[in-house]
Every structure is written in C-alpha cells, then in structure tokens.
Design a protein around this motif. Structure first.
Motif, PDB file in Angstrom:
ATOM      1  N   GLY A   1      -4.655   0.283   0.265  1.00 47.61           N
ATOM      2  CA  GLY A   1      -4.767   0.024   1.389  1.00 47.61           C
ATOM      3  C   GLY A   1      -5.672  -1.148   1.550  1.00 47.61           C
ATOM      4  O   GLY A   1      -5.913  -1.839   2.989  1.00 47.61           O
ATOM      5  N   ILE A   2      -6.335  -1.313   0.451  1.00 42.57           N
ATOM      6  CA  ILE A   2      -7.730  -2.686   0.678  1.00 42.57           C
ATOM      7  C   ILE A   2      -7.891  -3.498   1.451  1.00 42.57           C
ATOM      8  O   ILE A   2      -8.414  -3.788   1.801  1.00 42.57           O
ATOM      9  N   TYR A   3      -6.112  -3.690   1.484  1.00 44.69           N
ATOM     10  CA  TYR A   3      -6.011  -5.546   1.597  1.00 44.69           C
ATOM     11  C   TYR A   3      -4.962  -5.808   2.939  1.00 44.69           C
ATOM     12  O   TYR A   3      -4.493  -6.301   3.118  1.00 44.69           O
ATOM     13  N   ARG A   4      -4.550  -4.285   3.728  1.00 45.41           N
ATOM     14  CA  ARG A   4      -3.818  -4.508   5.171  1.00 45.41           C
ATOM     15  C   ARG A   4      -5.344  -4.106   5.824  1.00 45.41           C
ATOM     16  O   ARG A   4      -4.621  -3.478   7.334  1.00 45.41           O
ATOM     17  N   ALA A   5      -6.682  -4.119   5.447  1.00 45.12           N
ATOM     18  CA  ALA A   5      -7.155  -2.891   5.921  1.00 45.12           C
ATOM     19  C   ALA A   5      -7.485  -3.950   7.612  1.00 45.12           C
ATOM     20  O   ALA A   5      -8.099  -4.178   8.313  1.00 45.12           O
ATOM     21  N   PHE A  29     -12.780  -8.178   0.615  1.00 45.40           N
ATOM     22  CA  PHE A  29     -12.568  -9.759   1.233  1.00 45.40           C
ATOM     23  C   PHE A  29     -11.572  -9.108   1.340  1.00 45.40           C
ATOM     24  O   PHE A  29     -10.257  -9.699   2.758  1.00 45.40           O
ATOM     25  N   GLY A  30     -11.052  -7.724   1.657  1.00 50.95           N
ATOM     26  CA  GLY A  30     -10.143  -6.984   2.832  1.00 50.95           C
ATOM     27  C   GLY A  30     -10.295  -6.784   3.892  1.00 50.95           C
ATOM     28  O   GLY A  30      -9.392  -7.063   4.305  1.00 50.95           O
ATOM     29  N   SER A  31     -11.327  -7.016   4.680  1.00 48.06           N
ATOM     30  CA  SER A  31     -11.765  -7.646   5.622  1.00 48.06           C
ATOM     31  C   SER A  31     -11.150  -9.199   5.928  1.00 48.06           C
ATOM     32  O   SER A  31     -11.453  -9.362   6.957  1.00 48.06           O
ATOM     33  N   ALA A  89       0.795  -1.433   0.005  1.00 46.00           N
ATOM     34  CA  ALA A  89       0.014  -0.284   0.325  1.00 46.00           C
ATOM     35  C   ALA A  89       0.483   1.128   0.024  1.00 46.00           C
ATOM     36  O   ALA A  89       2.071   1.620   0.827  1.00 46.00           O
ATOM     37  N   GLU A  90       0.464   2.522  -0.606  1.00 43.69           N
ATOM     38  CA  GLU A  90       0.863   3.636  -0.825  1.00 43.69           C
ATOM     39  C   GLU A  90       1.537   4.074   0.753  1.00 43.69           C
ATOM     40  O   GLU A  90      -0.308   3.591   2.146  1.00 43.69           O
ATOM     41  N   PRO A  91       1.150   4.855   0.973  1.00 44.12           N
ATOM     42  CA  PRO A  91       1.852   5.421   2.721  1.00 44.12           C
ATOM     43  C   PRO A  91       0.040   6.077   2.733  1.00 44.12           C
ATOM     44  O   PRO A  91      -0.027   6.874   2.577  1.00 44.12           O
ATOM     45  N   ARG A  92      -0.489   6.441   4.407  1.00 46.79           N
ATOM     46  CA  ARG A  92      -1.028   6.719   4.904  1.00 46.79           C
ATOM     47  C   ARG A  92      -1.037   8.311   4.447  1.00 46.79           C
ATOM     48  O   ARG A  92      -0.313   8.509   4.774  1.00 46.79           O
ATOM     49  N   ALA A 144       5.146 -12.126   8.145  1.00 46.31           N
ATOM     50  CA  ALA A 144       6.768 -11.844   7.978  1.00 46.31           C
ATOM     51  C   ALA A 144       6.739 -11.569   6.284  1.00 46.31           C
ATOM     52  O   ALA A 144       7.875 -11.037   5.691  1.00 46.31           O
ATOM     53  N   LYS A 145       5.735 -11.992   5.262  1.00 44.96           N
ATOM     54  CA  LYS A 145       6.111 -12.128   3.432  1.00 44.96           C
ATOM     55  C   LYS A 145       5.603 -10.439   3.337  1.00 44.96           C
ATOM     56  O   LYS A 145       6.122 -10.641   2.484  1.00 44.96           O
ATOM     57  N   GLY A 146       4.559 -10.544   4.324  1.00 40.27           N
ATOM     58  CA  GLY A 146       4.101  -9.436   3.645  1.00 40.27           C
ATOM     59  C   GLY A 146       2.708  -8.784   4.603  1.00 40.27           C
ATOM     60  O   GLY A 146       1.637  -9.560   4.477  1.00 40.27           O
ATOM     61  N   ILE A 147       2.666  -7.534   4.277  1.00 38.25           N
ATOM     62  CA  ILE A 147       0.909  -7.661   5.416  1.00 38.25           C
ATOM     63  C   ILE A 147      -0.070  -7.292   4.730  1.00 38.25           C
ATOM     64  O   ILE A 147      -1.182  -6.637   4.600  1.00 38.25           O
TER      65      ILE A 147
END
Length: 389
Positions: free
Chosen positions: A55-59, A95-97, A12-15, A115-118
């Motif tokens: 940022g949808i898939y780190r929500a 499904f980001g949830s 994701a891009e920075p907040r 650890a692979k990514g958020i």
C-alpha cells in the motif's frame, strides 16, 4: 502517449491483515536483500512491487479517484520502519507521498492517470530547471537532470522545466515515461547508494501541456492531504529516513552492549562511556521524533478540519523536518563512536546506518540554512530561500 505505456497492474492487498502481512513480508525481504540493492546501486522494480502490495504507493492517491490517502504521521511511521532496516530503501519508498504533487495537474489529467491504476510510483529529477521550447500543445525538452532517485523502479518520471513569474521560482514538472529517458549511471556514492539517484537525459522530447504542473502549485482537488503543505511533506518524508537510520543504529548498539570485549575486558555495555552515550543518543532521537510527529499531527488535524494553515505552521513543519534529519545524523555518529574500532570496517553493520544516515541532512530541503529560513518566518521576515516554507 505517456499513459498508453504505463502498466499499473500490481495493486495493493486489501486493507487490514492482508496488507499488514504484505508490509511485514516486504521488511523481511528487505532484510535479506538490502546488501544486493546497495551493491547494484538501486532498488529494483520487483521489490518496488512488494511495496505496492503493502500500500505504500497508493498512500497519496486522492480518494476522489479511488485512492486510500494516509494521514502523514501514519505514512511517515511506515517509512521510518523501512529505514530502520535500510534507510536508502526507505528513501525510495518515501516517494509514495509524491502523488500529492499531482494534485496541481488539471483534474482531467488526474482522471486519466488514475483510471490506469492507483498504485503509482513516481520519481524524477527536478534540477537544474531547463528552458523548454514552447510549441503547439506543449513543450519540446532537451536536457540532463540530477538526482533522479528511484528512477529504476518508477512508472512515471518527472523532469523540471523553468517556469515564468507565475511559478515563483518553483519548477514546472513535466511527466514522462521512463522509456523516454537515458539513465546516466553516475551514482558513485557512499551513502544512500541504493536510491539509484542517477542523472536522466531527454532529447527532443514532446511533452503535452496537460502533463505539466507547478511543483507545489495550487491543487485542483480539495481533500485533507491536498491541503497539507506539499513541499513541507516532501522534506518530512526524506527527514524521517534519518530517524530510521538512528533507530537502526541504536538498536544495534543495545544488542551489542552485552557482548564481551575482544580484549577480554568487561562487556562493552558495562562501560560508563557506553551507557552514557547510549542514553544521550536515545534522548536526542526520541525528542526529535516527538517534535516531528507532534507537529505533523497538529497540522494534519487542521487539514482535516479545513482550518487555515499559516506560514508559521508550515515553517514549524520545515523546522521539525530539518531537526529530525540533523538529530538522526548526530545519533548515528554517536552510535559509531560508542561502537569503537570495529565499526570502521566496511562490513560492519553500523556502516549502513552511518553512511545512509548522514545524507538526509545534506539535502537542500534539510540543510542548516533551512533553520535560518524557518526562524525568519517565525519572526515575520522573508525566508530568503525559494519555495520556503
């Protein structure tokens, strides 16, 4: 092994402004490509990656592992905005949830995954629950699962295995790599076609026990989002796509209200039936949204304050979700009625919202019987539905 093959390099891009711009860019691209997604029958990986940047898939990735979990109302509002452009893509984005489910995994497994990514896309088919063979260290699974929405763009898939008495009727979810399944392209539908909810088939696949968990089971991580009712949240993220469909349909009706009739008569919007229909539909949609988001915010505050969330609280979330799905359906039908004869054409802009907007209320978590189950809980009775509320 599963994680050796998972690539989570898109982040994701920075907040702040950068992420807001990424979200708005994703909406612009969706407006251009939504017909492409519908025609091919799925949302492709390259577009899922745009949603990752937004940022949808780190929500729902736990803060414990470096995630940036969002308040449910904030996330739901984003899914609603996506669904106002294309409800089927909103369904996939919802499904980001789903990483809230992962909180029932062993903590050590979660550590390995994140650890692979958020920024992680998860999809899968939970039903029918299949009896897997228990072997040393895990399970051997064979079977075919239905409705694997979003499977074409997922990093990790889940399949439903039959559990024992300890699961209380809930499926055991087994995490597998997309390369380990055969996707059966049988998603020949009118509504929500872009979700790509095809069947998936697995043959003689070994699944380590550490990558299995009870869907909706007790979390091993304690954070506000893991305290928020997971199964109710799963119903909410689907229901909100119907609110988006209703909004998209009514926005179109308002825009078209000033157009001159093809018969040469008064502008459509100047007809009493048009004005009354629009006003009633707006009232229904906005009322459903208020109940939906007010209930969400109330329970979220309880989760933040670590207060008890009761069965009645959960039931109200489920009732609000079902009401939203049913109200969204009624609103898109009202828009169809208001639009008149032209709306019957396949190419008409309302067809997208009509066809997609009818589907959420068909889902097992949002059908009419969930009202009965919710009412039963409010009366102190048994719900009569597995995994409810």
């Amino acid at each position: 092994m599963l994680l050796d093959r998972v690539d989570l390099t898109i982040t994701a891009e920075p907040r702040g402004e950068a992420r807001d711009n990424a979200f708005n860019h994703a909406l612009d691209v969706l407006n251009e490509r939504r017909d492409e997604f519908r025609d091919q029958g799925y949302v492709p990986k390259d577009y899922v990656n745009l949603l990752k940047k937004a940022g949808i898939y780190r929500a729902s990735t736990p803060a414990t592992f470096g995630g940036e979990p969002q308040a449910p109302a904030e996330f739901l509002a984003q899914i609603e905005r996506i669904s106002t452009v294309d409800p089927a893509t909103g369904w996939v984005a919802s499904f980001g949830s789903a990483l809230t489910y992962f909180s029932a995994l062993p903590r050590e497994t979660q550590e390995k995954i994140y650890a692979k990514g958020i920024d992680l896309t998860f999809a899968g088919g939970m039903f029918p629950m299949v009896e897997a063979k228990k072997v040393d260290g895990g399970f051997i699974a064979n079977g075919e699962w239905l409705f694997a929405s979003g499977c074409a763009g997922a990093d990790i898939l889940g399949i439903g295995l039959r559990g024992g008495p300890e699961t209380e009727g809930r499926p055991v979810t087994a995490l597998i790599h997309p390369d380990d399944v055969e996707i059966v392209p049988n998603w020949d539908v009118s509504g929500m076609r872009s979700t790509g909810s095809n069947n998936v088939v697995v043959k003689d696949l070994f699944i380590p026990e550490e990558f299995t968990f009870i869907r909706g089971g007790a979390p091993t991580i304690d954070e506000p989002l893991t305290r928020y009712p997971a199964l109710a949240y799963a119903a909410q993220v689907l229901a909100v796509t119907a609110l988006g469909a209703g909004r998209g349909a009514l926005d179109f009706i308002r825009e078209q209200g000033s157009a001159v009739s093809v018969t040469g008569g008064n502008a459509k919007g100047n007809r009493p039936v048009y004005k009354i229909g629009l006003a009633k539909a707006e009232a229904e949609l906005r009322s459903a949204r208020s109940f939906f988001y007010d209930t969400t915010k109330t329970l979220w505050q309880k989760a933040v304050d670590n207060e008890e969330i009761t069965n009645e609280d959960r039931a109200l979330l489920r009732i609000a979700a079902t009401h939203a799905a049913q109200a969204g359906r009624r609103v898109v039908l009202a828009a169809f009625d208001i639009a008149g004869t032209g709306a019957i054409y396949k190419s008409h802009p309302l067809q997208r919202f009509l066809q997609d907007g009818l589907v959420p209320a068909q889902h097992a978590m949002l059908q009419e019987n969930t009202f009965e189950a919710g009412g039963s809980i409010l009366l102190g009775l048994e719900a009569g539905i597995p995994s409810f509320p």
